[in-house]
Scaffold this motif. Structure first.
Motif, PDB file in Angstrom:
ATOM      1  N   LEU A  44       6.639  -2.822  -5.777  1.00 58.60           N
ATOM      2  CA  LEU A  44       7.121  -2.949  -7.144  1.00 58.60           C
ATOM      3  C   LEU A  44       7.540  -1.589  -7.689  1.00 58.60           C
ATOM      4  CD1 LEU A  44       4.305  -5.280  -8.482  1.00 58.60           C
ATOM      5  CD2 LEU A  44       6.590  -5.957  -7.708  1.00 58.60           C
ATOM      6  N   GLU A  45       8.605  -1.565  -8.498  1.00 55.91           N
ATOM      7  CA  GLU A  45       9.062  -0.318  -9.110  1.00 55.91           C
ATOM      8  C   GLU A  45       8.013   0.237 -10.063  1.00 55.91           C
ATOM      9  OE1 GLU A  45      13.045  -0.084 -10.662  1.00 55.91           O
ATOM     10  OE2 GLU A  45      13.584  -1.870  -9.515  1.00 55.91           O
ATOM     11  N   ASP A  46       8.054   1.557 -10.253  1.00 59.86           N
ATOM     12  CA  ASP A  46       7.150   2.257 -11.169  1.00 59.86           C
ATOM     13  C   ASP A  46       5.681   1.984 -10.868  1.00 59.86           C
ATOM     14  OD1 ASP A  46       9.322   3.365 -12.619  1.00 59.86           O
ATOM     15  OD2 ASP A  46       9.535   1.472 -13.703  1.00 59.86           O
ATOM     16  N   THR A  47       5.356   1.897  -9.575  1.00 59.44           N
ATOM     17  CA  THR A  47       3.991   1.592  -9.148  1.00 59.44           C
ATOM     18  C   THR A  47       3.563   2.608  -8.093  1.00 59.44           C
ATOM     19  OG1 THR A  47       4.403  -0.754  -9.530  1.00 59.44           O
ATOM     20  CG2 THR A  47       2.504  -0.197  -8.171  1.00 59.44           C
ATOM     21  N   SER A  48       2.336   3.070  -8.191  1.00 62.66           N
ATOM     22  CA  SER A  48       1.768   3.974  -7.201  1.00 62.66           C
ATOM     23  C   SER A  48       0.987   3.145  -6.187  1.00 62.66           C
ATOM     24  CB  SER A  48       0.839   4.971  -7.888  1.00 62.66           C
ATOM     25  OG  SER A  48       0.308   5.871  -6.956  1.00 62.66           O
ATOM     26  N   TYR A  49       1.185   3.426  -4.902  1.00 65.52           N
ATOM     27  CA  TYR A  49       0.519   2.674  -3.839  1.00 65.52           C
ATOM     28  C   TYR A  49      -0.416   3.572  -3.040  1.00 65.52           C
ATOM     29  CZ  TYR A  49       3.402  -1.362  -4.674  1.00 65.52           C
ATOM     30  OH  TYR A  49       3.975  -2.451  -5.265  1.00 65.52           O
ATOM     31  N   TYR A  50      -1.481   2.976  -2.572  1.00 56.47           N
ATOM     32  CA  TYR A  50      -2.461   3.619  -1.703  1.00 56.47           C
ATOM     33  C   TYR A  50      -2.382   2.965  -0.330  1.00 56.47           C
ATOM     34  CZ  TYR A  50      -4.381   5.263  -6.104  1.00 56.47           C
ATOM     35  OH  TYR A  50      -4.539   5.855  -7.327  1.00 56.47           O
TER      36      TYR A  50
ATOM     37  N   ASN B 262      -7.718   0.702  25.038  1.00 55.26           N
ATOM     38  CA  ASN B 262      -9.095   0.398  25.414  1.00 55.26           C
ATOM     39  C   ASN B 262      -9.900  -0.217  24.269  1.00 55.26           C
ATOM     40  OD1 ASN B 262      -8.769   1.443  28.044  1.00 55.26           O
ATOM     41  ND2 ASN B 262      -9.020   3.518  27.237  1.00 55.26           N
ATOM     42  N   GLY B 263      -9.276  -0.352  23.099  1.00 55.72           N
ATOM     43  CA  GLY B 263      -9.950  -0.957  21.958  1.00 55.72           C
ATOM     44  C   GLY B 263     -10.619   0.025  21.012  1.00 55.72           C
ATOM     45  N   ALA B 264     -10.517   1.324  21.291  1.00 56.01           N
ATOM     46  CA  ALA B 264     -11.098   2.323  20.387  1.00 56.01           C
ATOM     47  C   ALA B 264     -10.276   2.373  19.100  1.00 56.01           C
ATOM     48  CB  ALA B 264     -11.128   3.689  21.050  1.00 56.01           C
ATOM     49  N   VAL B 265     -10.976   2.361  17.964  1.00 59.26           N
ATOM     50  CA  VAL B 265     -10.316   2.289  16.655  1.00 59.26           C
ATOM     51  C   VAL B 265     -10.600   3.553  15.859  1.00 59.26           C
ATOM     52  CG1 VAL B 265     -10.253   1.023  14.469  1.00 59.26           C
ATOM     53  CG2 VAL B 265     -10.520  -0.220  16.626  1.00 59.26           C
ATOM     54  N   LYS B 266      -9.541   4.087  15.225  1.00 57.98           N
ATOM     55  CA  LYS B 266      -9.685   5.215  14.305  1.00 57.98           C
ATOM     56  C   LYS B 266      -9.020   4.827  12.994  1.00 57.98           C
ATOM     57  CE  LYS B 266      -9.885   8.990  17.581  1.00 57.98           C
ATOM     58  NZ  LYS B 266      -9.389  10.300  17.956  1.00 57.98           N
ATOM     59  N   LYS B 267      -9.729   5.099  11.875  1.00 61.93           N
ATOM     60  CA  LYS B 267      -9.186   4.816  10.548  1.00 61.93           C
ATOM     61  C   LYS B 267      -9.003   6.122   9.792  1.00 61.93           C
ATOM     62  CE  LYS B 267     -10.838   0.163   9.926  1.00 61.93           C
ATOM     63  NZ  LYS B 267     -10.521  -0.810   8.919  1.00 61.93           N
ATOM     64  N   SER B 268      -7.908   6.198   9.052  1.00 65.52           N
ATOM     65  CA  SER B 268      -7.653   7.383   8.236  1.00 65.52           C
ATOM     66  C   SER B 268      -8.396   7.272   6.911  1.00 65.52           C
ATOM     67  CB  SER B 268      -6.153   7.510   7.966  1.00 65.52           C
ATOM     68  OG  SER B 268      -5.727   6.546   7.010  1.00 65.52           O
ATOM     69  N   GLU B 269      -8.359   8.347   6.170  1.00 66.53           N
ATOM     70  CA  GLU B 269      -8.783   8.289   4.779  1.00 66.53           C
ATOM     71  C   GLU B 269      -7.756   7.454   4.019  1.00 66.53           C
ATOM     72  OE1 GLU B 269      -7.580  12.061   2.521  1.00 66.53           O
ATOM     73  OE2 GLU B 269      -7.654  12.724   4.601  1.00 66.53           O
ATOM     74  N   ILE B 270      -8.029   7.135   2.782  1.00 68.56           N
ATOM     75  CA  ILE B 270      -7.069   6.406   1.962  1.00 68.56           C
ATOM     76  C   ILE B 270      -6.157   7.425   1.294  1.00 68.56           C
ATOM     77  CG2 ILE B 270      -6.764   4.920  -0.041  1.00 68.56           C
ATOM     78  CD1 ILE B 270      -9.414   3.567   0.740  1.00 68.56           C
ATOM     79  N   PHE B 271      -4.856   7.247   1.475  1.00 69.62           N
ATOM     80  CA  PHE B 271      -3.839   8.135   0.913  1.00 69.62           C
ATOM     81  C   PHE B 271      -3.203   7.491  -0.307  1.00 69.62           C
ATOM     82  CE2 PHE B 271      -3.762   8.946   5.517  1.00 69.62           C
ATOM     83  CZ  PHE B 271      -3.992  10.309   5.543  1.00 69.62           C
ATOM     84  N   ASN B 272      -2.773   8.323  -1.250  1.00 67.93           N
ATOM     85  CA  ASN B 272      -1.939   7.871  -2.358  1.00 67.93           C
ATOM     86  C   ASN B 272      -0.581   8.521  -2.125  1.00 67.93           C
ATOM     87  OD1 ASN B 272      -0.622   7.264  -4.697  1.00 67.93           O
ATOM     88  ND2 ASN B 272      -2.088   8.213  -6.057  1.00 67.93           N
ATOM     89  N   GLY B 273       0.331   7.776  -1.532  1.00 66.82           N
ATOM     90  CA  GLY B 273       1.556   8.419  -1.119  1.00 66.82           C
ATOM     91  C   GLY B 273       2.843   7.726  -1.410  1.00 66.82           C
ATOM     92  N   VAL B 274       2.826   6.503  -1.861  1.00 67.04           N
ATOM     93  CA  VAL B 274       4.079   5.811  -2.130  1.00 67.04           C
ATOM     94  C   VAL B 274       4.135   5.551  -3.632  1.00 67.04           C
ATOM     95  CG1 VAL B 274       5.500   3.783  -1.664  1.00 67.04           C
ATOM     96  CG2 VAL B 274       4.050   4.704   0.132  1.00 67.04           C
ATOM     97  N   ASN B 275       4.960   6.318  -4.334  1.00 67.03           N
ATOM     98  CA  ASN B 275       5.173   6.097  -5.766  1.00 67.03           C
ATOM     99  C   ASN B 275       6.523   5.440  -5.923  1.00 67.03           C
ATOM    100  OD1 ASN B 275       2.794   7.343  -6.902  1.00 67.03           O
ATOM    101  ND2 ASN B 275       3.618   9.225  -6.054  1.00 67.03           N
ATOM    102  N   TYR B 276       6.503   4.232  -6.401  1.00 70.87           N
ATOM    103  CA  TYR B 276       7.731   3.467  -6.494  1.00 70.87           C
ATOM    104  C   TYR B 276       8.266   3.454  -7.890  1.00 70.87           C
ATOM    105  CZ  TYR B 276      10.235   1.033  -3.002  1.00 70.87           C
ATOM    106  OH  TYR B 276      11.136   0.714  -2.039  1.00 70.87           O
TER     107      TYR B 276
ATOM    108  N   GLU C 140      -2.962  -0.805   5.856  1.00 69.66           N
ATOM    109  CA  GLU C 140      -3.388  -1.593   4.708  1.00 69.66           C
ATOM    110  C   GLU C 140      -2.881  -0.853   3.475  1.00 69.66           C
ATOM    111  OE1 GLU C 140      -7.811  -2.745   5.266  1.00 69.66           O
ATOM    112  OE2 GLU C 140      -7.419  -0.916   6.412  1.00 69.66           O
ATOM    113  N   TYR C 141      -2.306  -1.576   2.521  1.00 68.99           N
ATOM    114  CA  TYR C 141      -1.803  -0.910   1.320  1.00 68.99           C
ATOM    115  C   TYR C 141      -1.937  -1.788   0.094  1.00 68.99           C
ATOM    116  CZ  TYR C 141       2.543  -3.553   2.273  1.00 68.99           C
ATOM    117  OH  TYR C 141       3.470  -4.536   2.508  1.00 68.99           O
ATOM    118  N   GLY C 142      -1.992  -1.124  -1.060  1.00 73.54           N
ATOM    119  CA  GLY C 142      -2.126  -1.838  -2.319  1.00 73.54           C
ATOM    120  C   GLY C 142      -2.072  -0.886  -3.494  1.00 73.54           C
ATOM    121  N   VAL C 143      -2.236  -1.412  -4.695  1.00 69.65           N
ATOM    122  CA  VAL C 143      -2.103  -0.608  -5.903  1.00 69.65           C
ATOM    123  C   VAL C 143      -3.412   0.063  -6.326  1.00 69.65           C
ATOM    124  CG1 VAL C 143      -0.120  -1.908  -6.746  1.00 69.65           C
ATOM    125  CG2 VAL C 143      -2.418  -2.634  -7.383  1.00 69.65           C
ATOM    126  N   SER C 144      -4.482  -0.205  -5.606  1.00 72.53           N
ATOM    127  CA  SER C 144      -5.780   0.392  -5.902  1.00 72.53           C
ATOM    128  C   SER C 144      -6.444   0.798  -4.586  1.00 72.53           C
ATOM    129  CB  SER C 144      -6.657  -0.633  -6.624  1.00 72.53           C
ATOM    130  OG  SER C 144      -8.009  -0.236  -6.615  1.00 72.53           O
TER     131      SER C 144
END
Length: 86
Positions: free
Chosen positions: A57-63, A72-86, A28-32
Motif C-alpha cells: 500500500l502507498e504511504d506505508t512502512s513495511y517490516y 540439508n534443512g538448516a534454517v537461518k532467520k534474520s533480524e526484522i528490518f524496516n526497509g520498504v517505505n511505500y 515474511e513482511y507486514g506493516v508491524s
C-alpha cells in the motif's frame, strides 16, 4: 549476505539478495514488526535470489524478516528490518 530493495512499482517491490551457498529464501513482511502477515518465497536452492513482495500500500512502512534454508534443512532467520517505505 547482501540485500537490496529494487524494482519498486505501484504495489510491489523486489528484494534481491546473495548468499554464500545455495538456499531457499522466504520473506515474511507486514506493516508491524509483530505482525508479519504476508510471505513470499522461492522454491529453488539458489545463491542469488529475487523475491517480489506484492499487494503493498502507498504511504506505508513495511517490516520484513528473511529466512534462509539450505539443502540439508538448516534454517537461518534474520533480524526484522524496516526497509520498504511505500
Amino acid at each position: 549476505k547482501n540485500i537490496e530493495i529494487n524494482n519498486i512499482s505501484d504495489s510491489q517491490a523486489t528484494i534481491a539478495g546473495t548468499t554464500s551457498r545455495a538456499r531457499q529464501i522466504s520473506i515474511e513482511y507486514g506493516v508491524s514488526p509483530t505482525n508479519l502477515a504476508s510471505t513470499a518465497a522461492t522454491n529453488q536452492f539458489l545463491d542469488q535470489n529475487n523475491i517480489t513482495l506484492s499487494n503493498l500500500l502507498e504511504d506505508t512502512s513495511y517490516y520484513f524478516r528473511i529466512t534462509a534454508t539450505d539443502p540439508n534443512g538448516a534454517v537461518k532467520k534474520s533480524e526484522i528490518f524496516n526497509g520498504v517505505n511505500y
